[in-house]
Design an enzyme around this catalytic site. Structure first.
Site, PDB file in Angstrom:
ATOM      1  N   HIS A 122      46.240  36.205  33.345  1.00 48.80           N
ATOM      2  CA  HIS A 122      46.689  36.381  34.795  1.00 48.80           C
ATOM      3  C   HIS A 122      47.247  34.797  34.902  1.00 48.80           C
ATOM      4  CE1 HIS A 122      45.505  36.742  38.994  1.00 48.80           C
ATOM      5  NE2 HIS A 122      45.030  38.107  39.035  1.00 48.80           N
ATOM      6  N   GLN A 152      37.292  39.726  33.602  1.00 46.96           N
ATOM      7  CA  GLN A 152      37.206  40.674  33.613  1.00 46.96           C
ATOM      8  C   GLN A 152      35.822  40.798  32.631  1.00 46.96           C
ATOM      9  OE1 GLN A 152      38.744  42.982  34.454  1.00 46.96           O
ATOM     10  NE2 GLN A 152      40.156  41.798  36.141  1.00 46.96           N
ATOM     11  N   LYS A 171      34.330  41.936  41.297  1.00 47.41           N
ATOM     12  CA  LYS A 171      34.898  42.321  40.654  1.00 47.41           C
ATOM     13  C   LYS A 171      33.113  42.851  39.280  1.00 47.41           C
ATOM     14  CE  LYS A 171      39.181  40.230  39.499  1.00 47.41           C
ATOM     15  NZ  LYS A 171      40.132  41.478  39.612  1.00 47.41           N
ATOM     16  N   ASP A 193      38.411  32.147  30.949  1.00 46.32           N
ATOM     17  CA  ASP A 193      38.693  33.103  32.437  1.00 46.32           C
ATOM     18  C   ASP A 193      37.818  34.001  32.009  1.00 46.32           C
ATOM     19  OD1 ASP A 193      39.217  34.217  34.826  1.00 46.32           O
ATOM     20  OD2 ASP A 193      41.129  33.910  34.387  1.00 46.32           O
ATOM     21  N   CYS A 248      49.596  40.972  38.427  1.00 48.54           N
ATOM     22  CA  CYS A 248      49.301  39.707  37.855  1.00 48.54           C
ATOM     23  C   CYS A 248      49.565  39.058  36.457  1.00 48.54           C
ATOM     24  CB  CYS A 248      48.632  38.827  38.904  1.00 48.54           C
ATOM     25  SG  CYS A 248      48.328  39.198  40.543  1.00 48.54           S
TER      26      CYS A 248
END
Length: 418
Positions: free
Chosen positions: A133, A213, A236, A210, A376
């Site tokens: 991202h 997700q 999210k 990261d 992104c």
């Protein structure tokens, strides 16, 4: 409804999410397939936010009146919940930010200002991947520009996986930080954490993952990951916007300098110098996102009550079904892994020569909410020679009927554009 093994009680879960009853465009009930961008919020989270503002609203810490003490207990209680959710060794390793982007920027700036052995400078290297991202690309580009460090990255295979064939060239003795996504937001790829972490540790590099997700969709154990930092965001994972998390190893948080200065993050202040509070407050300058943290705590409670293992199994079944159904659509190309093996619940695709924005607009007219663009993650689109994709992304309340509606909607798109 199509029956698949491993599904949650979708009907019961959907009753917790008021927005999923929303009717749009001439009476069409919304089919929400934009969960990789943001999830919907259950009543339990909405109620927690309302109760906070109606009954407990005050600034946290230092206040001695009853509201301040209640707000502080709720805010710090949310930190306890997040720490347990990610299996953090200590609650003091959980830093609240406004989103994952701020968490990633926090680490990049800390390393730019740090003393040895952590400092990133012109003699060092930074390693990322081509599937990141923008939030995990731009901060490192900025850091490289400021310090003279060299930015390197892993490329992608044709089937949407990381190409680790040159891992010893990307992660070298000069590498100070390796930062990569656990699950791709555009392709759904689940990355091989163990191999990357092992190589980073061999050369003494720090690792930042990261997990934006990942945290909403699967069990997240920061100790098992073996990373030094893990970042994710609340909106999210059924929580409100405006709240993110950075987990970091205690010894690193003690050694590294703060990113922002202001109230709460200090120990003492004079006109000549200041000393800093211990972590996590050292990295939480000013009034924090109090209500948002309370909402995130409620979201953690909600997800935990269902079970992250069960959520992961549900999404795997839905994703597997979606890939199977998408294979039936003529001229449709999935960008990324074409099986449910080692992949998350975000599926990006192109449909013939129809622009993804046109696909998304026609689907919206059918009440189907998807995301269009480069998500992104423009380097991924450049890698595969496409301007953008249409992305359908699923969550714990997604059903086989949602997938079927998407397939019917894509047939309508094909007929519309002839």
């Amino acid at each position: 409804m199509t029956q698949l093994p491993g599904l949650l009680d979708i009907e019961a879960i959907r009753k917790d999410f008021p927005l999923l009853d929303r009717v749009v465009h001439d009476g069409k009930k919304i089919v929400y397939l934009d969960n990789a961008a943001t999830s919907q919020k259950p009543r339990q989270v909405l109620d927690a936010l309302n109760e906070y503002y109606e009954q407990h609203n005050a600034n946290v810490h230092r206040g001695v009146h009853v509201l301040a003490e209640e707000a502080t207990a709720l805010y710090e209680g949310a930190r306890d919940k997040v720490a347990a959710f990610i299996n953090a060794p200590s609650r003091d390793e959980v830093i609240f930010t406004k989103n994952a982007s701020e968490s990633l920027n926090l680490v990049a700036n800390m390393l730019g200002w740090a003393d040895e052995p952590y400092r990133v400078d012109r003699e060092t290297e930074i390693a990322i991947t081509e599937m990141e991202h923008h939030s995990n690309i731009v901060p490192w580009q900025l850091l490289a520009q400021r310090t003279g460090a060299k930015l390197k990255w892993f490329g992608l295979t044709d089937d949407g996986r990381l190409d680790l064939s040159n891992i010893e060239e990307v992660i070298t003795e000069k590498t100070k930080i390796v930062s990569f996504t656990l699950v791709s937001n555009i392709m759904g790829t689940v990355n091989p954490v163990e191999a990357i972490v092992r190589r980073a540790q061999d050369v003494g590099a720090l690792v930042l993952i990261d997990a934006s997700q990942a945290a909403p969709h699967m069990p997240l154990d920061v100790q098992a990951l073996g990373a030094d930092f893990v970042a994710f965001t609340g909106h999210k994972m059924c929580g409100p916007t405006g709240i993110g998390v950075l987990w970091g190893r205690q010894e690193l948080l003690e050694d590294l300098p703060p990113f922002l200065g202001g109230g709460e993050m200090i120990e003492t202040v004079s006109m000549h110098a200041s000393t800093y509070a211990p972590a996590p407050h050292k990295f939480e300058a000013g009034t924090p996102p109090i209500a948002q943290a309370v909402g995130l705590g409620a979201a953690v409670d909600y997800l935990t009550s269902i079970g992250m293992d069960k959520i992961a199994a549900h999404e795997h079944a839905i994703t597997e079904y979606a890939i199977k159904r998408l294979a039936e659509v003529p001229d449709l190309r999935i960008i990324g892994p074409t099986t449910a093996e080692d992949r998350g619940a975000a599926i990006s695709f192109v449909l013939g020569d129809i622009h993804p924005h046109d696909v998304g607009q026609v689907l919206d007219e059918q009440g189907i909410a998807v995301r269009v663009g480069h998500h992104c993650a423009r380097p991924v689109c450049l890698r595969y020679g496409i301007p953008a994709t249409t992305r359908a992304s699923f969550y714990l309340y997604s059903s086989p009927a949602d997938v079927d509606a998407l397939i019917d909607g894509l047939e309508h798109v094909r007929n519309f554009f002839g």
